[in-house]
Scaffold this motif. Structure first.
Motif, PDB file in Angstrom:
ATOM      1  N   SER A   7      -2.053  -3.873  -5.715  1.00  0.00           N
ATOM      2  CA  SER A   7      -0.758  -4.143  -5.087  1.00  0.00           C
ATOM      3  C   SER A   7      -0.947  -4.626  -3.655  1.00  0.00           C
ATOM      4  O   SER A   7      -0.168  -5.447  -3.169  1.00  0.00           O
ATOM      5  N   ASP A  19       0.810  -1.225   0.000  1.00  0.00           N
ATOM      6  CA  ASP A  19       0.000   0.000   0.000  1.00  0.00           C
ATOM      7  C   ASP A  19       0.841   1.271   0.000  1.00  0.00           C
ATOM      8  O   ASP A  19       0.309   2.366   0.126  1.00  0.00           O
ATOM      9  N   LYS A  33       3.195  -0.559  -5.516  1.00  0.00           N
ATOM     10  CA  LYS A  33       2.071   0.387  -5.648  1.00  0.00           C
ATOM     11  C   LYS A  33       2.377   1.435  -6.720  1.00  0.00           C
ATOM     12  O   LYS A  33       1.524   1.763  -7.536  1.00  0.00           O
ATOM     13  N   SER A  36       3.514   3.843  -1.876  1.00  0.00           N
ATOM     14  CA  SER A  36       4.041   4.247  -3.177  1.00  0.00           C
ATOM     15  C   SER A  36       5.372   4.966  -3.001  1.00  0.00           C
ATOM     16  O   SER A  36       5.454   5.966  -2.281  1.00  0.00           O
TER      17      SER A  36
END
Length: 178
Positions: A145, A80, A104, A82
């Motif tokens: 993801s 989770d 992600k 990025s």
């Protein structure tokens, strides 16, 4: 061609040709390299594994339309989260965990390029994307993801011990707590 030697035709299917380009890949030259190598348009499989600027190179490919894309991801970051390394045209992997992009970040980029995340390998190294027009109902859902992330696992079929020592690039250095 010297690796294949005299019997290369048995591996390449008769009259096939193998073009080898010895080039340093960047986001700025990737399309020219494909053109120079005679590869454009629709292809079956594209694998992006350059230990660093993978995100930026994939983002800039526009002369190919692969059906399937495999991209190395940085599994240090959970599904989770990025994260994308800062672009460095001279980047060479130093053996640490500072490389590439999180799953992600790659999922988001792939979606913008009309690809869907369909899986990751169990060792937490490669992400698999299929062009959206080919996905149908053939893959696991939810295709996110968060659902498909695998953490980095050393020794999963690898012939070497890695470890990827951490580099302090996310702010404060990591502290040991006992």
């Amino acid at each position: 061609m010297s690796i294949l030697g005299k019997n290369s035709n048995q591996y390449l299917g008769g009259g096939s040709q193998l073009n080898v380009l010895n080039e340093f890949i960047s986001k700025d030259n990737i399309n020219d390299l494909f053109i120079k190598g005679g590869i454009t348009g629709e292809i079956d499989l594209l694998s992006v594994d350059i230990d660093g600027n993978d995100y930026y190179v994939f983002e800039n490919i526009h002369v190919l339309n692969p059906r399937v894309v495999i991209i190395e991801y940085n599994a240090k970051f959970p599904g989770d989260f990025s994260w994308i390394m800062q672009y460095d045209p001279d980047h060479i992997w130093d053996g640490s965990d500072q490389h590439g992009a999180s799953l992600k970040a790659l999922e988001t980029l792939a979606k913008s390029k009309n690809y869907q995340l369909v899986g990751t390998n169990i060792s937490g190294v490669n992400a698999f994307f299929v062009r959206s027009d080919l996905v149908g109902e053939n893959f696991y859902t939810p295709a996110t993801s968060e659902a498909l992330y695998n953490p980095f696992r050393t020794g999963m079929g690898m012939c070497f011990i890695s470890g990827h020592p951490p580099r302090h690039y996310l702010g404060k250095p990591f502290e040991k707590k006992y």
